[in-house]
Every structure is written in C-alpha cells, then in structure tokens.
Design an enzyme around this catalytic site. Sequence first.
Site, PDB file in Angstrom:
ATOM      1  N   SER A 276     -26.457  14.163 -11.055  1.00 21.07           N
ATOM      2  CA  SER A 276     -26.876  13.524 -12.300  1.00 21.07           C
ATOM      3  C   SER A 276     -28.389  13.638 -12.398  1.00 21.07           C
ATOM      4  O   SER A 276     -29.088  13.603 -11.386  1.00 21.07           O
ATOM      5  CB  SER A 276     -26.452  12.053 -12.272  1.00 21.07           C
ATOM      6  OG  SER A 276     -27.312  11.287 -13.085  1.00 21.07           O
ATOM      7  N   LYS A 282     -25.397  10.318  -7.386  1.00 19.71           N
ATOM      8  CA  LYS A 282     -24.168  10.871  -7.961  1.00 19.71           C
ATOM      9  C   LYS A 282     -23.837  12.281  -7.485  1.00 19.71           C
ATOM     10  O   LYS A 282     -24.701  13.117  -7.304  1.00 19.71           O
ATOM     11  CB  LYS A 282     -24.291  10.920  -9.485  1.00 19.71           C
ATOM     12  CG  LYS A 282     -24.350   9.560 -10.103  1.00 19.71           C
ATOM     13  CD  LYS A 282     -22.971   9.037 -10.387  1.00 19.71           C
ATOM     14  CE  LYS A 282     -22.550   9.587 -11.718  1.00 19.71           C
ATOM     15  NZ  LYS A 282     -21.487   8.866 -12.322  1.00 19.71           N
ATOM     16  N   GLU A 289     -13.386  18.251 -14.213  1.00 21.47           N
ATOM     17  CA  GLU A 289     -13.419  17.657 -15.561  1.00 21.47           C
ATOM     18  C   GLU A 289     -13.433  18.745 -16.639  1.00 21.47           C
ATOM     19  O   GLU A 289     -12.774  18.619 -17.675  1.00 21.47           O
ATOM     20  CB  GLU A 289     -14.650  16.766 -15.717  1.00 21.47           C
ATOM     21  CG  GLU A 289     -14.573  15.502 -14.872  1.00 21.47           C
ATOM     22  CD  GLU A 289     -15.882  14.726 -14.900  1.00 21.47           C
ATOM     23  OE1 GLU A 289     -16.338  14.372 -15.999  1.00 21.47           O
ATOM     24  OE2 GLU A 289     -16.454  14.486 -13.827  1.00 21.47           O
TER      25      GLU A 289
END
Length: 457
Positions: A276, A282, A289
Amino acid sequence: MKLWGGRFTKETNELVHNFNASLSFDQKLYKQDIEGSIAHVTMLAAVHILTEEERDKIVEGLKGIQTDIENGTLKFTEEHEDIHSFVEAHLIERIGDTGKKLHTGRSRNDQVALDMKLYTRDEVISVNELLKELLNELHTIMKQNTETYMPGFTHLQKAQPVTLAHHIGAYFEMFKRDRGRLHDIYERMNYSPLGAGALAGTTYPLDREQTASLMGFYGPSLNSMDSVSDRDYLIEFLSALSTIMMHLSRFCEEIIVWNTNEYRFVEIDDSYSTGSSIMPQKKNPDIAELIRGKTGRVYGALISILTTMKGLPLAYNKDIQEDKEFTFDAIDTVKGCISLFTSMIKTMKFRKNVMEASAKNGFTNATDAADYLVNHGVPFRDAHGIVGQLVLFCIDKNIALDDMSLEEFQAISPVFQKDIYEAISMKTCVDKRMTIGAPGPEAMRKVIELNEKYLKE
Ligand code: ARG
C-alpha cells in the site's frame, strides 16, 4: 484499395469508413487469413480454376506478406477496411493481375467465418493446455496434503474437518470439467465454412473437402447460410471461458480470505503481492483480487455476443463483425489469469498447523462426537442435544471439545468413556470418511491415482 468500388459513384464518407472498418482489431487474424487463402488457391489449382503458376505466384506473394508483417516492414494502415482487403490489396500490389484471382469463388463472408474459426480453434487448444498446467500444480499440492487437516465450511462457518488435498481436489474437478467443455467445443466446431461463399455457395466446382482437410477440419460445414452466420462456437467458447473465470474467481476469493490476518491459512509469496502507498504494514492479494475482478469482463463478452446474434436474420449481417473485440479480449484475459493464478499458487505457502488448529477450535468434530454417542446406543436426536451442551460448555470456557476432561464429558453424559478422545481426534474424524469422494486419505489416494491417469492421457 477497396474491394467493392464498382457500383459506387461517390467516395465513402470518412466517418463511415472509420465506423465500418475493422482492421484495427481484425489484424489479429492475419495468419489465419493467409492460411485460408493458401488453402483456397491450392484447391483452385487442383480443380483447374487457376494454373499451377498462378497458384505458386499467389502463395509466394501471400507468404511474403506474412513475413513482412512479422518482421515489421509491412504496417497495417488505415485506408484498408479489414484484414481481408489489406492482404488482397498488398498481394495485387506485389504480384499484379494474378493477385486479382485470389478471391475467385470466395466471399469475405465465408473468409471471415473461416479466419475466426481458425483463430478460435487454436485458442481452445491453448486454454486447454494452460488448464492442464494448472491441474498439474493442483495435483502436486493434493499429493502432499492428504493428511493436512483443515476446517471444511458451509455458510462460511466451520462445519466438518476435511484435508487440504480434499479442498484443492474440489477445484481439480471444476477445472477438469472445464477442459471437457473445451474438448466438446472443439469437436463440434471443427468443420470448415470455406466455400460457403456469400451465403449460397458458388457456381465454381470448388472442392470443399480438400480445403477442409488442408486446414485440419473434419470436413466442410453442411449448410452455406448457416456457415457464414454461425457464431455458436464463440458463444460456447465464451461460456466455457466464463465458467473457467467463475471457478478461478471462487478460488481467488478463498485465497483472499485465507490470506487475511484473521485466517492466516496461506501466505501469498511477496513476488505475487503488492503493498500500500500509505500503510506500511500491508501486503495485499491484488493478483487474486484482479482475477476475481476480471471475471466480469469475460461474462460481458458472452452477453455481448449473445445479444449481437439474437435478432439476426439469415445469413451474414454486418453486426457479426462485433464478434471480435470482446472475444479477443476475453481470450487474452482468461489466458493471462490462468497463467498468473498457476504461478501464484505454486509459490504460495500453506500454514498447515494454523489450518489444523482452526479445525480443532471450530467444533468441526461435533458431528463425530454425536456419532460416538449413537454408536453407544444413544438415539441421534438425543446425541445432537448432548453435544450441543458440550459445545455451550466449551464456548463458555473458550476451549475445544478435545480439551475437556473426561469428568467434564461424563458430567454431561455418562456414556462418554476415555476412548472419546480418539473418536473425535482430527485424524479419526477424517480417516473415517472413506467413501469415494470423501476426505479420508484412503479415499483421497484413490482419487489422486485416477487424476494421475487422467493427467497422463
Ligand atoms: N470485417 C467483416 C467482419 O468482420 C468481414 C466480412 C465483411 N463482409 C461483408 N459482406 N461486408 O465480419
């Protein structure tokens, strides 16, 4: 050069030309177009419509065009309407009047039907091969994990213990069916439309069997009107691709959940995760996804072609030109997704102890505890109630069934003896599920053996 200027007195409006043109996307079919033309002139010479010299000149010209497209010296320029006009114009430019004989006994309607079929046929094979690589990877994971316990879920609630091999085996079955669908599509589509002409065949004595066999088709298609307007095979292929994406998407969804801090069943390799820009901690499962996300556009391609075809009277209508862009996009998307997914799971780590602990902590052996009572003469409905009390007791104490003392078991039902621990151990719970298709290692090994044979076919 235009293929159809004769009966027109005015130039085409530029916007009309651009709107009508398909070269920007059907250039993808250049190889198939040339292959089809070579088969066509080979046959024309065999039935004495062309001389052998004419045939050789055309074939040589076509091969030169292919070479120059591939080495980048021949560019697709906008003045040509589509790949068929492009190739023909360049042929005439290169070899002169003989080039004008290429289109004898042919229409762009059967030509484009052929090109699209040749293209799709290759892609059916390459998607099938990619799926085989994925299945090989799943097979490897299965072989290594017939005794890796994990919770099986219903309603995303822990239900009964299974093994990782069993869970992965569910996906093995899905992708195996996907390959079966591709095989069926190939069998049904592999008939050549070449020779159907514009819609009603031609008056030339074309040998359709010969062109069909030159291009590896089982034979010629049997109705010329259907041949030029049939895109069923694309609908079937896009439907199969949509199902593949649905399967990949379900698998990705599980990996995303398993990769969360709450589950920690798997760890996606750093090389297949992204960070991130603001949160330093992260590590995101973006690839999974994105595969889940791209499912929508493949479904979109299927809906698009179904809608394009639904109102078409026989035979060819220009609407059919819309069969290409979304189909090409869907094929490229699916191939990319299968390859990436395969390498992502190849590098993914399974945290076996976390999975097993999760199976233990979720009362996945509650059914087995009830079965224990039933085996000791307690009616199932009463056993269900008794185990419900055990579960309540454990929730209150924040422990697993296996952590209860024998006294605690017996306080709820005197039927429990010390063999209860063995009866509800993960190993027993899974081992006892021995029917074919169940997670018991014995049953799993039989399935794995069948899969092994299937992968060697
Ligand atoms: N570009 C057209 C297509 O993709 C080729 C066939 C054109 N035929 C015609 N009659 N205009 O469908």
